[in-house]
Design a protein around this motif. Structure first.
Motif, short mmCIF file in Angstrom:
data_model
loop_
_atom_site.label_atom_id
_atom_site.label_comp_id
_atom_site.label_asym_id
_atom_site.label_seq_id
_atom_site.Cartn_x
_atom_site.Cartn_y
_atom_site.Cartn_z
N SER A 411 0.85 -1.07 0.06
CA SER A 411 -0.09 -0.09 -0.06
C SER A 411 1.06 1.10 -0.03
CB SER A 411 -1.05 -0.08 1.15
OG SER A 411 -1.80 1.17 1.32
N GLN A 412 2.09 1.19 0.92
CA GLN A 412 3.02 2.38 0.77
C GLN A 412 3.51 2.71 -0.67
OE1 GLN A 412 5.33 1.17 3.85
NE2 GLN A 412 4.02 1.95 5.65
N VAL A 413 3.93 1.45 -1.20
CA VAL A 413 4.76 1.53 -2.54
C VAL A 413 3.46 2.04 -3.61
CG1 VAL A 413 5.61 0.35 -4.49
CG2 VAL A 413 6.26 -0.24 -2.12
N ALA A 415 0.94 4.08 -2.80
CA ALA A 415 0.81 5.32 -2.86
C ALA A 415 1.67 6.41 -2.92
CB ALA A 415 0.31 5.58 -1.52
N ASN A 416 3.13 5.99 -2.96
CA ASN A 416 4.22 6.74 -3.20
C ASN A 416 5.17 5.65 -3.79
OD1 ASN A 416 6.47 8.21 -3.23
ND2 ASN A 416 6.58 8.28 -1.04
N ALA A 417 5.34 5.87 -5.28
CA ALA A 417 6.20 5.13 -5.72
C ALA A 417 7.60 4.83 -5.43
CB ALA A 417 6.19 5.35 -7.27
N SER A 418 8.02 6.02 -4.70
CA SER A 418 9.22 6.11 -4.27
C SER A 418 9.81 5.76 -2.68
CB SER A 418 9.87 7.64 -4.43
OG SER A 418 9.06 8.59 -3.59
N ALA A 419 8.45 5.13 -2.29
CA ALA A 419 8.61 4.74 -0.93
C ALA A 419 9.80 4.08 -0.50
CB ALA A 419 7.36 3.87 -0.53
N LYS A 422 10.40 0.21 -0.66
CA LYS A 422 10.64 -0.79 -1.95
C LYS A 422 12.22 -0.97 -2.20
CE LYS A 422 9.67 -0.03 -7.07
NZ LYS A 422 9.21 1.12 -7.92
N PRO A 436 6.78 5.34 8.64
CA PRO A 436 5.89 6.28 8.57
C PRO A 436 4.56 6.01 9.53
CG PRO A 436 6.12 4.96 6.40
CD PRO A 436 6.83 4.16 7.66
#
Length: 543
Positions: A411-413, A415-419, A422, A436
């Motif tokens: 879900s974090q990836v 929502a934010n591809a640069s999490a 990853k 986070p």
């Protein structure tokens, strides 16, 4: 007694056990009770392996990595087929009349409550693996050719279609979750169940020593007390100790990485050796306290902390995405388990060889350790109850765990591809996933504690298992003997980390996995032997 193969063992156990224990050449220096051939051969082999690995690090690493790759690439069909056989065998036993047989006899009562029993078998089985891979593996599959196929709208070749369209992150997540659960659910626990049920049945119902050789009595007869049995038990000791030492080494690196991430602590050689010494010292205390006051207590504490962390992430994290990952991931696993399990005609060789066959060899190499420990604490359960609790319940827990931690990370990836999670190193993905969320420092520290305590319980229970094997199946060998093996595990891990570094650990891990190939044959034969023994019991009155 004559040297013959006899599958009718109803009247034999007491006489066999008496002759076996009296006839062995036991030596007792320093208060030890040693089953001489197994103890001496396994000890000398382990010392020689460590010395040779450290003397010829590059050559040893190259050879064992080559051996691991050779086995997983050329015998992936064998590993996958065997895994399927173990699952089907356990299911047949569970639903058949043989499932009514009680371990220890019709009047046997369980030694532990469900909670205590489940906590111990789960902590010994793969608790530490879930801490390490609960985030990293779902993310890996989500970003790889499995989930990536759905994200890019590519065609799937040998899996049943999920109807994924280009950019379908939900389908990519479901594929990643299905692949991850496949490696941690029914198949690995069926491997453990075969060994554990065989050991428990032949020990508790037939009065044979609690050691692997006893499981082959219906096929080998009295030859199990000779060199055939010595070979089986020695390889079991070898796989168990080196598997534990390898995990202890990698776990130390993961825990130190987390401490460096949180507090800036050093990750150098001194820190590694110090942490291993602390873990080993605590494991020794657990050894001295015994099974109930040591492993059982730590396992229950660890399960409680793991449940606390899981509930916290489930509530504080993206709850909707988590429940979606749990439900749809579980459904995808059920839908995809047959295509995932197919041993022939596969085109996704990276998955079947690089992941599945490696995992199956790894689980099988651990099966003597985990299986014997589960057997030790499972007296009083019926075969049906045993298989359900050892296979089905852990599968449900694995789906829940992977859905919470893997689902949160994915879900974090999304929502934010640069999490950060990853691209973080494997040992840091859990901490990057927690970062986070609120109370990140506390939950990350709790994660480190969980890793360490899981290793302590594994070290303690592993020492108990090796002690039992090298004492000829006796469960009441002197505590000093288990202290020796517990200390030896820590020394082996510390020496390899300090002197050999990553090269030695790579060779060690490859060697541990390589033991999975011969043990696959052992386990397949064990299924036949167990069936023969259960059938004889079913025919007898009062079974």
């Amino acid at each position: 007694m004559t040297d013959h193969v006899d599958t009718s063992i109803e009247e034999a156990p007491d006489a066999i056990e008496t002759e076996y224990h009296i006839g062995q050449d036991n030596i007792t220096p320093f208060g030890l009770d040693i089953h001489n051939p197994v103890f001496m051969i396994s000890s000398i082999s382990i010392v020689a392996f460590v010395i040779l690995t450290l003397m010829f690090q590059d050559s040893a690493s190259e050879f064992f990595v080559w051996l691991r790759d050779f086995l997983t690439q050329n015998f992936d069909w064998f590993f996958l087929s065997a895994g399927n056989i173990f699952v089907l065998f356990c299911i047949v036993l569970m639903v058949s009349p043989l499932g009514k047989i009680r371990l220890g006899g019709p009047d046997a009562k369980p030694d532990y409550t469900y909670m205590g029993w489940f906590a111990m078998l789960f902590a010994a089985g793969m608790g530490i693996g879930l801490m390490f891979f609960g985030v990293s593996e779902p993310i890996s599959h989500f970003n790889s050719s499995l989930g990536g196929t759905a994200l890019e709208g590519g065609a799937r070749t040998d899996w049943a279609p999920l109807g994924a369209a280009a950019g379908d992150a939900a389908a990519a997540r479901d594929l990643g979750m299905a692949a991850t659960i496949y490696h941690w659910a029914l198949h690995p626990w069926a491997i453990y169940a075969v060994v554990a049920l065989s050991l428990a049945f032949f020990s508790f119902n037939r009065g044979l020593p609690l050691t692997l050789r006893s499981s082959f009595y219906p096929l080998l007869g009295e030859r199990v007390w000779g060199w055939w049995g010595h070979i089986i038990d020695t390889v079991a000791v070898f796989a168990t100790l080196f598997g534990l030492a390898t995990s202890l080494g990698f776990g130390t690196q993961q825990a130190l990485a987390g401490m460096n991430y949180l507090f800036g602590w050093s990750t150098g050689d001194f820190a590694k050796v110090l942490l291993i010494a602390v873990i080993t010292a605590i494991a020794l205390i657990s050894v001295l306290r015994g099974l109930d006051g040591g492993v059982k207590l730590l396992s229950e504490v660890n399960i409680a902390m793991a449940a606390l962390l899981l509930i916290f992430v489930m509530i504080i994290g993206p709850t909707g995405d988590i429940f979606s990952a749990i439900i749809s991931g579980g459904v995808a696993y059920a839908r995809e388990i047959i295509p995932l399990s197919m041993p022939f005609g596969r085109e996704d060789t990276n998955f079947s060889q690089g992941w599945t066959s490696f995992y199956w060899a790894w689980w099988i190499s651990w099966s003597p350790f985990v299986g014997m420990f589960i057997a030790r604490v499972s007296r009083g359960r019926t075969v049906r109850e045993f298989i359900f609790c050892v296979i089905i319940i852990p599968t449900i827990v694995c789906i829940l765990w992977m859905g919470v931690f893997g689902g949160t990370a994915i879900s974090q990836v999304v929502a934010n591809a640069s999490a950060a999670v990853k691209d973080a190193p494997l040992e840091l993905k859990l901490f990057e996933m927690l970062r986070p969320l609120p109370l990140a420092t506390f939950t990350s520290f709790l994660g480190i504690i969980l890793v360490l305590v899981f290793f302590i319980t594994s070290s303690d229970s592993g020492s108990l298992v090796i002690d039992t094997i090298t004492a000829g199946g006796k469960t009441s060998a002197p505590v000093a003997q288990r202290v020796f093996w517990c200390t030896f595990e820590g020394v082996v891990a510390a020496v390899l980390l300090l002197v050999g570094g990553a090269t030695a650990l790579t060779a060690l891990q490859a060697m541990a996995v390589s033991t999975g190939f011969p043990f696959t044959i052992v386990l397949l034969t064990m299924c036949v032997s167990l069936y023969l023994g259960l059938r004889e019991t079913r025919k007898s009155p009062g079974a």
